[in-house]
Structures are given as structure tokens and as C-alpha cells.
Design an enzyme around this catalytic site. Structure first.
Site, mmCIF file in Angstrom:
data_model
loop_
_atom_site.group_PDB
_atom_site.id
_atom_site.type_symbol
_atom_site.label_atom_id
_atom_site.label_comp_id
_atom_site.label_asym_id
_atom_site.label_seq_id
_atom_site.Cartn_x
_atom_site.Cartn_y
_atom_site.Cartn_z
ATOM 1 C CD GLU A 136 9.000 -5.130 -8.162
ATOM 2 O OE1 GLU A 136 9.958 -4.874 -7.406
ATOM 3 O OE2 GLU A 136 7.990 -4.430 -8.218
ATOM 4 C CG ASP A 137 12.135 -5.491 -3.920
ATOM 5 O OD1 ASP A 137 11.113 -5.319 -4.635
ATOM 6 O OD2 ASP A 137 12.637 -4.570 -3.251
ATOM 7 C CG ASP A 195 3.392 -3.150 -0.150
ATOM 8 O OD1 ASP A 195 2.778 -3.876 0.628
ATOM 9 O OD2 ASP A 195 3.606 -1.945 0.100
ATOM 10 C CG PHE A 232 8.881 -1.901 6.327
ATOM 11 C CD1 PHE A 232 8.233 -1.349 5.231
ATOM 12 C CD2 PHE A 232 10.260 -1.784 6.410
ATOM 13 C CE1 PHE A 232 8.947 -0.680 4.246
ATOM 14 C CE2 PHE A 232 10.984 -1.115 5.429
ATOM 15 C CZ PHE A 232 10.322 -0.564 4.345
ATOM 16 N NE ARG A 291 18.988 -0.424 -1.231
ATOM 17 C CZ ARG A 291 17.744 -0.330 -1.696
ATOM 18 N NH1 ARG A 291 17.044 -1.412 -1.921
ATOM 19 N NH2 ARG A 291 17.194 0.851 -1.907
HETATM 20 P P1 IMP Z 1 4.169 -1.730 -4.584
HETATM 21 O O1 IMP Z 1 4.129 -0.862 -5.799
HETATM 22 O O2 IMP Z 1 3.307 -1.203 -3.481
HETATM 23 O O3 IMP Z 1 3.911 -3.199 -4.879
HETATM 24 O O4 IMP Z 1 5.596 -1.573 -3.970
HETATM 25 C C1 IMP Z 1 6.695 -2.211 -4.424
HETATM 26 C C2 IMP Z 1 7.941 -1.573 -3.835
HETATM 27 O O5 IMP Z 1 7.722 -1.006 -2.515
HETATM 28 C C3 IMP Z 1 8.981 -2.643 -3.652
HETATM 29 O O6 IMP Z 1 9.710 -2.858 -4.844
HETATM 30 C C4 IMP Z 1 9.799 -2.091 -2.518
HETATM 31 O O7 IMP Z 1 10.794 -1.233 -3.015
HETATM 32 C C5 IMP Z 1 8.826 -1.293 -1.670
HETATM 33 N N1 IMP Z 1 8.370 -2.058 -0.488
HETATM 34 C C6 IMP Z 1 7.129 -2.536 -0.247
HETATM 35 N N2 IMP Z 1 7.064 -3.206 0.924
HETATM 36 C C7 IMP Z 1 8.318 -3.159 1.425
HETATM 37 C C8 IMP Z 1 8.914 -3.702 2.630
HETATM 38 O O8 IMP Z 1 8.289 -4.363 3.467
HETATM 39 N N3 IMP Z 1 10.239 -3.448 2.786
HETATM 40 C C9 IMP Z 1 10.989 -2.728 1.895
HETATM 41 N N4 IMP Z 1 10.470 -2.227 0.767
HETATM 42 C C10 IMP Z 1 9.146 -2.441 0.533
#
Ligand code: IMP
Length: 200
Positions: free
Chosen positions: A114-115, A118, A167, A180
């Protein structure tokens, strides 16, 4: 007729729009070093095991490509695409699958790549889905972790960097599908008052 060269400040990143400012948070060099160490940790835990990488599209693509090269040994990969729904930037926790894996993960040593973590809701959804498919091992590698934002009770087995609640874009992460391709991870700020996407 020769085209006139557009003069831009050297600090302006490729693809950057006038109303947006970018600040490097983690340089490409630091990322590469950390990814190398993460690969060592993973190979230490799975020394002779074929590792099946599962990348979460699209943000994990660059991280997965570098990690795969650093891992050595037998590595295969597959991708899944999911979207989480919410108002503005806040996820409601509803996650929808856009593209499933191509091959079965049953009996395999799977590493979800995973990138960014959050709220953790996307990862939670994926872990429940993958556990049902009976992999031999199921582990998670994330490049970035915004620990402060966590809602779901999940954590990664291998984490690149813990970052503040900002962000970020670059190294696979986007803002409206842009940035990206930046080699560094940068904080993006919008508008004249330099608000982050989170504050806007
Ligand atoms: P989560 O389900 O809230 O953990 O969100 C995960 C996804 O939200 C990541 O795989 C990203 O695609 C997106 N995301 C969350 N924070 C960021 C950020 O700071 N920049 C870009 N994408 C984000």
C-alpha cells in the site's frame, strides 16, 4: 519557427500548477534507502519463500516496483483496485472493489503493498477479503503511515515512514491524478493562503 522557452523557477516541480505549492517531505534518496531496508526486513522474515506481492492500485505502483527489485529471490505480483467513498476527503468507510486479483492467493505468502495508511479503512477491507481466501501468510507493507488519522484497528507489518497529518503527493501518490510521477514525496498546499488539501 522555434518555440519560445518558458522560464520557470527551478523550484517549480514538473506538472505543478500556479495555485499549488509543493514542499519536499521525503527525498527520493531517503525513499530508496528505506525501501532497501524494508526489503531486507521482509527477506529476513521470509528467507527462501516465494513472495506474492499484491499492489493496491494506483498509488502503490512505484513503491511496489522498487520493493520488488530490492527483494530478490522468487517474487510475483498482482494488483487490486478499490475506491473508498466519502464526502470531500473524509472516507465513510464504504469501500468498493473496481478490479479483483487475477490469480488465487490460496496457500501463498502474500505481501499487500500500500502507498499510504490513512484511516486504515481500505486496508481493513482488504485484509478481511484476503483472509477468507486462505493465504499461507498475509503481511502488509506500507510506504507512509499517517498514524494520527487512524479509524480502523489495523497496522502494517513493515512501514516506511510515519508522517504527520498532511496531504502528500509523489512517488505514486496523486492529487486529482497528478503528481504521481514526482520522485520525492511532497506536501501539497493549495491557494494563496497555502492551506493543505486537508485544511481547505
Ligand atoms: P484509508 O482507507 O483512509 O487508509 O485511505 C487509503 C487511501 O487514501 C490511500 O491508498 C490513498 O489512495 C488515499 N490517501 C490517503 N491520504 C492520502 C494523501 O495524503 N495523499 C494521497 N492519497 C492519500
Amino acid at each position: 519557427m522555434p518555440t519560445k522557452a518558458i522560464k520557470r523557477s527551478p523550484r517549480v516541480k514538473p506538472g505543478q500548477r500556479e495555485e499549488e505549492t509543493l514542499r519536499v517531505l521525503i527525498s527520493h534518496q531517503r525513499i530508496r534507502e528505506r525501501v532497501r531496508h524494508m526489503a531486507e526486513e521482509i527477506r529476513h522474515d521470509f528467507p527462501n519463500e516465494p513472495i506474492h506481492l499484491v499492489g493496491v492500485l494506483k498509488g502503490s505502483v512505484l513503491f511496489l516496483a522498487d520493493l520488488a527489485r530490492e527483494l530478490g529471490g522468487e517474487v510475483s505480483f498482482d494488483f487490486i483496485s478499490v475506491s473508498s467513498y466519502g464526502k470531500g476527503m473524509d472516507s465513510t468507510g464504504e469501500v468498493k472493489m473496481n478490479k479483483d486479483l487475477d490469480v488465487s492467493i490460496e496457500g501463498r505468502s502474500v505481501l499487500v503493498v500500500e502507498d499510504i495508511l490513512d484511516t486504515g479503512l481500505t486496508l481493513k477491507y482488504l485484509l478481511v477479503l484476503f483472509e477468507e481466501r486462505k493465504p499461507k501468510h498475509l503481511r502488509v507493507a506500507v510506504l507512509l503511515d499517517k498514524v494520527e488519522r487512524r479509524i480502523a484497528d489495523v497496522k502494517a507489518d513493515y512501514t516506511g515512514f510515519v508522517i504527520p497529518n498532511e496531504f502528500v503527493v509523489g512517488y505514486g501518490l496523486d492529487y486529482d491524478e497528478r503528481y504521481r510521477n514526482l520522485p520525492d514525496v511532497c506536501v501539497v498546499r493549495l491557494g494563496p493562503r497555502g492551506k493543505t488539501k486537508i485544511e481547505a
